[in-house]
Design a protein around this motif. Structure first.
Motif, PDB file in Angstrom:
ATOM      1  N   GLU A   1       0.816  -1.208   0.000  1.00  0.00           N
ATOM      2  CA  GLU A   1       0.000   0.000   0.000  1.00  0.00           C
ATOM      3  C   GLU A   1       0.851   1.261   0.000  1.00  0.00           C
ATOM      4  O   GLU A   1       0.382   2.326  -0.412  1.00  0.00           O
ATOM      5  N   THR A   2       2.090   1.164   0.479  1.00  0.00           N
ATOM      6  CA  THR A   2       2.949   2.354   0.512  1.00  0.00           C
ATOM      7  C   THR A   2       3.439   2.773  -0.866  1.00  0.00           C
ATOM      8  O   THR A   2       3.891   3.899  -1.047  1.00  0.00           O
TER       9      THR A   2
ATOM     10  N   GLU B   1       9.104   2.174   2.925  1.00  0.00           N
ATOM     11  CA  GLU B   1       8.773   1.488   1.674  1.00  0.00           C
ATOM     12  C   GLU B   1       9.571   0.198   1.518  1.00  0.00           C
ATOM     13  O   GLU B   1       9.036  -0.835   1.080  1.00  0.00           O
ATOM     14  N   VAL B   2      10.837   0.234   1.927  1.00  0.00           N
ATOM     15  CA  VAL B   2      11.654  -0.980   1.872  1.00  0.00           C
ATOM     16  C   VAL B   2      11.104  -2.028   2.829  1.00  0.00           C
ATOM     17  O   VAL B   2      11.056  -3.227   2.508  1.00  0.00           O
TER      18      VAL B   2
ATOM     19  N   SER C   1       1.716   5.504  -9.529  1.00  0.00           N
ATOM     20  CA  SER C   1       2.707   6.123 -10.421  1.00  0.00           C
ATOM     21  C   SER C   1       4.096   5.532 -10.190  1.00  0.00           C
ATOM     22  O   SER C   1       4.833   5.277 -11.142  1.00  0.00           O
ATOM     23  N   GLN C   2       4.459   5.287  -8.917  1.00  0.00           N
ATOM     24  CA  GLN C   2       5.756   4.673  -8.637  1.00  0.00           C
ATOM     25  C   GLN C   2       5.818   3.255  -9.183  1.00  0.00           C
ATOM     26  O   GLN C   2       6.828   2.837  -9.762  1.00  0.00           O
TER      27      GLN C   2
ATOM     28  N   GLU D   1       8.121  -7.279   3.545  1.00  0.00           N
ATOM     29  CA  GLU D   1       6.921  -8.030   3.928  1.00  0.00           C
ATOM     30  C   GLU D   1       6.255  -8.658   2.702  1.00  0.00           C
ATOM     31  O   GLU D   1       5.756  -9.785   2.758  1.00  0.00           O
ATOM     32  N   THR D   2       6.265  -7.935   1.596  1.00  0.00           N
ATOM     33  CA  THR D   2       5.682  -8.486   0.372  1.00  0.00           C
ATOM     34  C   THR D   2       6.479  -9.689  -0.124  1.00  0.00           C
ATOM     35  O   THR D   2       5.908 -10.680  -0.599  1.00  0.00           O
ATOM     36  N   LEU D   3       7.813  -9.613  -0.005  1.00  0.00           N
ATOM     37  CA  LEU D   3       8.637 -10.753  -0.417  1.00  0.00           C
ATOM     38  C   LEU D   3       8.390 -11.956   0.488  1.00  0.00           C
ATOM     39  O   LEU D   3       8.381 -13.106   0.014  1.00  0.00           O
ATOM     40  N   ASP D   4       8.197 -11.721   1.779  1.00  0.00           N
ATOM     41  CA  ASP D   4       7.858 -12.832   2.678  1.00  0.00           C
ATOM     42  C   ASP D   4       6.514 -13.450   2.293  1.00  0.00           C
ATOM     43  O   ASP D   4       6.338 -14.678   2.357  1.00  0.00           O
ATOM     44  N   LYS D   5       5.566 -12.600   1.888  1.00  0.00           N
ATOM     45  CA  LYS D   5       4.285 -13.139   1.425  1.00  0.00           C
ATOM     46  C   LYS D   5       4.452 -13.922   0.123  1.00  0.00           C
ATOM     47  O   LYS D   5       3.683 -14.853  -0.137  1.00  0.00           O
TER      48      LYS D   5
END
Length: 649
Positions: free
Chosen positions: A174-175, A551-552, A179-180, A557-561
């Motif tokens: 979500e962070t 953001e990092v 656009s990013q 956390e996304t990589l762990d998911k």
């Protein structure tokens, strides 16, 4: 409109900027001096004197299309009370007008407002380089990255890329803003955007429309399928048809005209076909057979010079012996009646090529061959080969890239490191001396006995007795070597790209690994999104920006998911494999009950399951662990430094 009292070339006057921001003008106080008007779009550089300078002035560098050199215009503000204020006002208005003109044109370089000043030579260099960059601005990386319409078009044209984009967008942290995410996604796919932009910029050229239109005779009537675009193309390629149309259509209906035209002799002549006596005649249209379309077109063209080797009539006139082209009849100029198809094809080719825009040639560039084109056309068969300036990548011990441990050493290498060179050479010398020994009159050496090979031994019996030292060349050593080589081949085959070739479908790839199509698609999508997040993680992590620390953390956390998603796919694959195993067991039981014969069944013969998924995802899992481990080490280092600073305080 804003005005200021200025001096230009030692003449007093008023400097003003137009309300629309498109021009800046200077009007002299004396009527004898001519005024000056500058278009804002032609300004390439804007300079002003520093605030500490006693002289208050601005310098405008202009690059006009009609001149090669840049023009410098210096205006000195003459007001005794508000010169510095007027300079700031005029400079601010000019800066906004230049930025607006740049945004509208899209290919004008940004003007620099340098308080310290800039040389005129640098301004000219910037103007020239900006003109060169404008030609390739359409396919510039920055413009492709900002073209959202082109990105949407590429996603609609490529379903696989669209699926990958949507999946990664749904699973992003979500962070990360849209656009990013979009910038990071397309940063690694600029080449796809450029290829799609080139594809969209291409348009279909002209073609020989008369050969495409084929009338059909249905129940004694001629049927045509003719569009307005084809009619217009016929008029452009054959002006004679347009003339015939204009002179006869008022008397004939349009449908009747085209029906009669496509079966008349004039149509066959324009196509290049030979006219025979059996062809149908048309009194209205046959009277145009004597009109030479090519002769009219040649008279309209202005040809400065025709080389003699392609001018047949010129060769006929300029031949020194007055024999002309008589010895070679194929070089004699003839009429249309003999080989009309050749002249028609040549004429049609010239017309189609005349409408083609030259590639890589600027509209205002000088005509003729440039130096680069001349070098490309040179014969290079006798020249030296160019030096290979590629960067050669040499990798030692490639096997460690396919293993989980980076510092592993092969068993054979570790075995050889324990040997003493002196003992090995002494043993080899003894073996060679035994060849000429008296006990060996044949003078030969049994290599099998020398290396310890026992063909009659059984590998299973070796396991029952005491464990012996394995010797190089023995059956056990050869079996171990065979197992190692076959395992390396299978593992190498797993990491090659033959699964992604054009001849391989997703169903074929799934069957190769023993997975269902749905499970394989889920695994491929999970892998793609994980790769996207890894790219984004390393971009943010290596940027060193402390403001993006949160953001990092979210990306970790996304990589762990992602590991959890891979485990979920492995669980689905294992459930699917269990179902297939149970089905195979039931078939074996039915076979035994039906025939009374036992059949050996091995569950390992059924591929797939969690083992196959884990083998396929070893590299991506290792990459995720490397990223998260490096982040945690950096985080622990930062926390230790913060704690040390707190204790010191």
């Amino acid at each position: 409109m804003s005005e200021a009292s200025t001096s230009y070339k030692k003449q007093d006057g008023k400097l003003s900027v137009a309300k629309d921001g498109k021009t800046v003008s200077w009007k002299p106080a004396a009527p004898s001096t001519p005024p000056l008007t500058i278009a804002v779009s032609e300004i390439t550089n804007l300079q002003q004197t520093p605030e500490k300078s006693a002289k208050v002035s601005i310098k405008i560098v202009v690059q006009r299309p009609s001149t090669a050199a840049a023009e410098n215009h210096t205006f000195t503000f003459t007001s005794t009370t508000s010169a510095r204020t007027e300079q700031s006002t005029i400079t601010g208005l000019l800066r906004k007008a230049i930025e607006a003109a740049r945004a509208q044109n899209g290919n004008t370089p940004a003007p620099a407002d340098d308080g310290g000043g800039q040389s005129a030579a640098m301004a000219i260099a910037q103007a020239v380089s900006a003109g060169a960059r404008a030609e390739d601005s359409m396919f510039d990386d920055a413009r492709l990255m900002s073209n959202t319409e082109l990105q949407k078009s590429l996603l609609n044209a490529n379903p696989a890329l669209r699926q990958r984009f949507d999946q990664a967008l749904r699973e992003k942290p979500e962070t990360i803003t849209i656009s990013q995410f979009s910038t990071q996604f397309w940063a690694s796919r600029v080449h796809l955007l450029r290829a799609h932009a080139v594809e969209k910029s291409q348009s279909q050229g002209t073609y020989n429309v008369l050969s495409e239109v084929k009338p059909k005779n249905v129940d004694g009537t001629t049927r045509l399928n003719l569009s307005k675009e084809q009619i217009q193309l016929i008029f452009n390629q054959h002006p004679l048809v347009k003339r015939v149309y204009n002179e006869n259509v008022p008397q004939l209906s349009e449908m009747e005209f085209w029906s009669r035209f496509f079966v008349c002799r004039l149509f066959k002549k324009l196509k290049g076909e030979k006219i025979t006596e059996t062809d149908a005649t048309d009194p209205k249209l046959d009277r145009y057979l004597k009109f030479d379309e090519e002769a009219d077109r040649t008279r309209q063209l202005i040809m400065a010079h025709v080389p003699h080797f392609i001018d047949l009539e010129g060769n006929e006139q300029n031949h020194s012996q007055r024999l002309g082209n008589r010895p070679d009849w194929t070089m004699q100029p003839n009429s249309h009646e003999k080989v009309p198809i050749l002249r028609v094809l040549n004429s049609m080719s010239e017309k189609m090529l005349a409408d083609v825009t030259p590639n890589g040639v600027g509209p205002h560039a000088p005509s003729g061959m440039d130096e680069d084109t001349y070098k490309e056309l040179q014969l290079r068969d006798l020249q030296r080969h160019a030096d290979d300036n590629r960067v050669m990548l040499k990798i030692k011990d490639q096997g460690r890239f396919f293993s989980g441990q980076s510092g592993t050493v092969s068993s054979s290498a570790s075995l050889y490191t324990k040997h003493t060179p002196g003992q090995v050479l002494s043993k080899l010398q003894n073996d060679l001396e035994s060849i000429s020994n008296e006990q060996n009159p044949s003078g030969s050496l049994n290599l099998e006995s020398a290396i310890g090979v026992q063909e009659d031994s059984d590998s299973e019996e070796d396991n029952d007795g005491p464990k012996k030292k394995r010797r190089v060349g023995g059956k056990a050593s050869r079996n171990a070597a065979t197992t190692q080589i076959m395992g390396a081949i299978r593992q190498r085959h797993l990491y090659t790209d033959d699964c992604s070739t054009s001849n391989s479908t997703p169903a074929m790839q799934a069957s190769k690994f023993g997975l269902a199509s749905g499970v394989f698609d889920s695994l491929a999508m999970t892998h793609n999104t994980t790769v996207e997040f890894l790219h984004y993680f390393w971009t943010v992590f290596l940027s060193g920006d402390p403001d993006r620390a949160v953001e990092v953390q979210k990306l970790v956390e996304t990589l762990d998911k992602s590991l959890d998603r891979i485990a979920a796919v492995a669980g689905s694959a294992e459930k699917e494999r269990v179902v297939r195993v149970e089905k195979a067991k039931k078939q074996v039981e039915d076979y035994i009950q039906r025939t009374g014969k036992r059949r050996k069944f091995d569950t390992n013969s059924i591929k797939g399951g969690a083992k196959a998924v884990n083998n396929m995802t070893v590299p991506i899992v290792r990459a995720i662990k490397a990223a998260t481990d490096q982040y945690r080490r950096a985080y622990e280092t930062q926390m230790a430094q913060i704690a040390q600073l707190q204790t010191m305080q």
